[in-house]
Design an enzyme around this catalytic site. Structure first.
Site, mmCIF file in Angstrom:
data_model
loop_
_atom_site.group_PDB
_atom_site.id
_atom_site.type_symbol
_atom_site.label_atom_id
_atom_site.label_comp_id
_atom_site.label_asym_id
_atom_site.label_seq_id
_atom_site.Cartn_x
_atom_site.Cartn_y
_atom_site.Cartn_z
ATOM 1 N N HIS A 86 38.486 14.598 -8.872
ATOM 2 C CA HIS A 86 37.840 13.943 -10.005
ATOM 3 C C HIS A 86 38.931 13.215 -10.799
ATOM 4 O O HIS A 86 40.088 13.626 -10.786
ATOM 5 C CB HIS A 86 37.202 15.047 -10.864
ATOM 6 C CG HIS A 86 36.337 14.565 -11.989
ATOM 7 N ND1 HIS A 86 36.863 14.099 -13.178
ATOM 8 C CD2 HIS A 86 34.988 14.498 -12.124
ATOM 9 C CE1 HIS A 86 35.864 13.777 -13.985
ATOM 10 N NE2 HIS A 86 34.718 14.003 -13.372
ATOM 11 N N ASP A 107 41.509 22.858 -10.002
ATOM 12 C CA ASP A 107 40.372 22.378 -10.779
ATOM 13 C C ASP A 107 39.151 23.158 -10.291
ATOM 14 O O ASP A 107 38.613 22.865 -9.225
ATOM 15 C CB ASP A 107 40.197 20.871 -10.571
ATOM 16 C CG ASP A 107 38.959 20.335 -11.274
ATOM 17 O OD1 ASP A 107 38.244 21.128 -11.919
ATOM 18 O OD2 ASP A 107 38.697 19.116 -11.160
ATOM 19 N N GLN A 126 33.889 22.694 -10.627
ATOM 20 C CA GLN A 126 32.687 22.697 -9.789
ATOM 21 C C GLN A 126 32.459 24.044 -9.108
ATOM 22 O O GLN A 126 31.322 24.411 -8.822
ATOM 23 C CB GLN A 126 32.798 21.597 -8.717
ATOM 24 C CG GLN A 126 32.696 20.189 -9.260
ATOM 25 C CD GLN A 126 31.335 19.879 -9.839
ATOM 26 O OE1 GLN A 126 30.319 20.398 -9.395
ATOM 27 N NE2 GLN A 126 31.306 19.031 -10.855
ATOM 28 N N LYS A 173 29.097 23.542 -17.263
ATOM 29 C CA LYS A 173 28.576 23.473 -15.901
ATOM 30 C C LYS A 173 28.112 24.851 -15.412
ATOM 31 O O LYS A 173 27.549 24.975 -14.332
ATOM 32 C CB LYS A 173 29.639 22.922 -14.951
ATOM 33 C CG LYS A 173 29.971 21.444 -15.189
ATOM 34 C CD LYS A 173 30.749 20.895 -14.034
ATOM 35 C CE LYS A 173 31.583 19.683 -14.367
ATOM 36 N NZ LYS A 173 30.830 18.522 -14.841
ATOM 37 N N CYS A 231 33.066 9.605 -11.092
ATOM 38 C CA CYS A 231 34.436 9.774 -11.611
ATOM 39 C C CYS A 231 35.392 10.174 -10.490
ATOM 40 O O CYS A 231 36.267 11.026 -10.690
ATOM 41 C CB CYS A 231 34.475 10.789 -12.750
ATOM 42 S SG CYS A 231 33.499 10.295 -14.166
#
Lengths: 170, 420
Positions: free
Chosen positions: B133, B209, B212, B235, B377
């Site tokens: 991202h 990261d 997600q 999220k 993104c």
């Protein structure tokens, strides 16, 4: 709710499926200008052959959604052979069309419903916004009922304005 | 307050009961049942989260770490308890290792501004993957421009997985590997432990990261042997405006402050300041403590259901959707990302013939089906895939087969509408 058919009029889908004036022109003498919508990735490329104050020829390229590509195609057909001044008036008229409030659009007379436009004389010259002036382009009027799509429709026109300005500046 | 349906020792979720915990799912759009398939962008919120935040606002709202009165003590205790809840959610027993930030983007920027600018310079390299991202790309590009740090890229294979063939070479002389645990476009799951081992063997640290992955698969920073992990509340059923950087305590101890202000200091004099202890050293200004309290409630909701059950549900639903799409549309529809649900999450990106993603999304909205359209993104990845934009349907614990069927039906409508 606004109907999809308001957005995707048959003539718009026709221009999307079979875009007019697609291609390139030799640069120079033609002027090349690009426009981007960074939010959605739509891009428009215009080749403008301007001679003696007239848009002699125009070619379009780029990629994006049906509204942005159809608007570009319809714009190319509308400005080809017009004087630069006429093309600028069309840009202003189209901007005004895209800023007509939905409540005006739903009324019987959408022609003088322009607000929030910086088009000089738009208020005093309602004729500038009639179907006669914009012709087929009026098919794009339904876009204002889908606010997030307005930028799709105006991308090619703002790119044209930039191209005309750059060409005039030499 | 309703408790989430317990997993009860089974691998399945009682989705019907779960859906009743999410008030927004009772909403109709254009006269139709809302079909929310954009949880990879942001998830919906269950009643316990909404109510926990409302309870704070109604009953014990006061700024944290400042007052000595009762409600200030209550809000401070709730905020710090929330920090520990979030720490445990990612497998840490030490609340000091959770720095509260606005979101995963800010967490990554914190590492780039604090750790990287204090430690990296010309001759150093940072390795990122092509499936990142922008949040895990641009902070490193900014660092590279400012400090002359070299940026290296790990490519994506033709079957949309991380290409680790050149990993050792890329890590040679590198100081940091920054990689996603789950692609927000492809759904691809990256096995973190081997990447961490490779990074550490090369003398580099690893930043994960987990934005997600954290909502969908269990996170264990110890099993990962990670150094930095970034994730967001919104999220994973929590509110917007809060996320966290998890980092090993000794790394945080050695890092300089990121932003200056209140809360992050121990002392301020005319001739300088002394920073506060970890993690408050990195939390200048009033934190989003109401949101932190809501986030902890979201963690409890997920814990009650069990992320293992959530993952099993999403795998089954993803497989069902992929099969339904293929059965209905065949080669007209191109899905990006692994087909094997073991190797992917529940975000399904696709192209439908030549119909642009925004046009797909517009027609789907008429069926009250919410999907994301665009570059997500992740423009370097989109260039790698050779597409300007895709549509993305992403599923979560409150989605069911009826949602997948609605997606297929709405796509059939788009096909009819645009019939090229």
């Amino acid at each position: 709710m606004p109907d999809l058919e308001d957005l995707y009029r048959e003539i718009i889908l026709d221009h999307y499926r079979a875009p007019r004036n697609r291609g390139e022109l030799p640069v120079p003498p033609a002027h090349r200008v690009e426009g981007f919508n960074p939010l959605c990735g739509d891009e428009v490329v215009l080749y403008l052959d301007i001679d003696d104050g007239t848009v002699r020829d125009v070619r379009i390229g780029g990629q994006g959604c049906s509204i942005s590509q159809a608007s570009t195609s319809m714009m190319s057909a509308a400005i080809k052979g017009r004087t630069v001044e006429e093309a600028r008036k069309l840009v202003r008229a189209f901007d005004a069309l895209m800023s007509i409030h939905e409540s005006h659009l739903d009324g019987a007379d959408g022609a003088d419903g322009a607000d929030g436009t910086d088009a000089p004389g738009a208020g005093s010259e309602p004729d500038a916004l009639t179907d006669t002036r914009l012709g087929d382009l009026m098919a794009l009027r339904g876009v204002v009922k889908f606010p997030v799509r307005i930028k799709c429709a105006t991308l090619s026109w703002h790119t044209l304005r930039q191209g005309l300005d750059e060409a005039a500046a030499g | 307050m309703s408790a989430p349906a317990p997993a009860a020792g089974t691998a399945s979720l009682d989705v019907e009961r779960i859906r009743r915990d999410f008030p927004i799912l009772a909403r109709e759009v254009h006269g139709r049942r809302l079909v929310y398939l954009d949880s990879a962008a942001s998830s919906q919120k269950p009643l316990p989260v909404i109510e926990a935040m409302e309870r704070c606002h109604r009953e014990y709202y006061a700024n944290v770490h400042r007052g000595v009165y009762t409600i200030a003590e209550e809000s401070t205790a709730a905020f710090e308890a929330a920090r520990l809840t979030v720490a445990r959610f990612v497998g840490s027993a030490d609340a000091r290792e959770i720095v509260c930030v606005r979101n995963a983007t800010e967490a990554i920027n914190l590492v780039a501004y604090s750790w990287a600018r204090a430690n990296l310079g010309p001759g150093d390299a940072v390795v990122v993957s092509e499936m990142e991202h922008h949040a895990n790309v641009v902070p490193w590009q900014m660092l590279a421009e400012e400090r002359g740090v070299e940026l290296r890229w790990l490519p994506v294979t033709d079957d949309h997985r991380l290409d680790t063939a050149g990993l050792e070479h890329a890590l040679d002389g590198a100081r940091l590997l920054a990689v996603t645990a789950m692609s927000n476009v492809l759904g691809t799951i990256n096995e973190i432990r081997p990447l961490a081992d490779a990074a550490h063997a090369a003398g580099a640290l690893i930043l994960v990261d987990a934005c997600q992955s954290a909502p969908h698969v269990p996170t264990d920073v110890t099993a990962w042997d990670a150094d930095f992990v970034a994730f967001s509340a919104h999220k994973m059923l929590g509110p917007t405006g809060i996320g966290a950087l998890w980092a090993r305590a000794e790394l945080l101890e050695a890092m300089p402050p990121f932003m200056g202000g209140g809360e992050m200091i121990r002392d301020v004099r005319l001739d300088g300041f002394t920073p506060n202890e970890v993690p408050w050293k990195f939390e200048a200004g009033t934190p989003a403590f109401v949101e932190a309290i809501g986030w902890a409630e979201a963690v409890r909701y997920l814990d009650t259901l069990g992320l293992t059950a959530v993952r099993a549900h999403e795998k089954a639903l993803t497989a069902y959707t992929l099969e339904a799409l293929e059965a209905r549309f065949g080669t007209k529809l191109t899905v990006y990302g692994p087909r094997d649900v073991e190797a992917r999450g529940s975000a399904i990106s696709f192209l439908f013939e030549d119909i642009h993603a925004h046009d797909i999304s517009q027609v789907l909205d008429q069926g009250a089906v919410c999907v994301r359209a665009g570059h997500h993104c992740a423009k370097p990845l989109m260039r790698r895939l050779g597409v300007p934009a895709t549509s993305r349907a992403s599923f979560y614990l409150y989605n069911d087969e009826a949602d997948a069927d609605a997606l297929v039906d709405a796509l059939a409508e788009a096909e009819r509408f645009f019939a090229l």
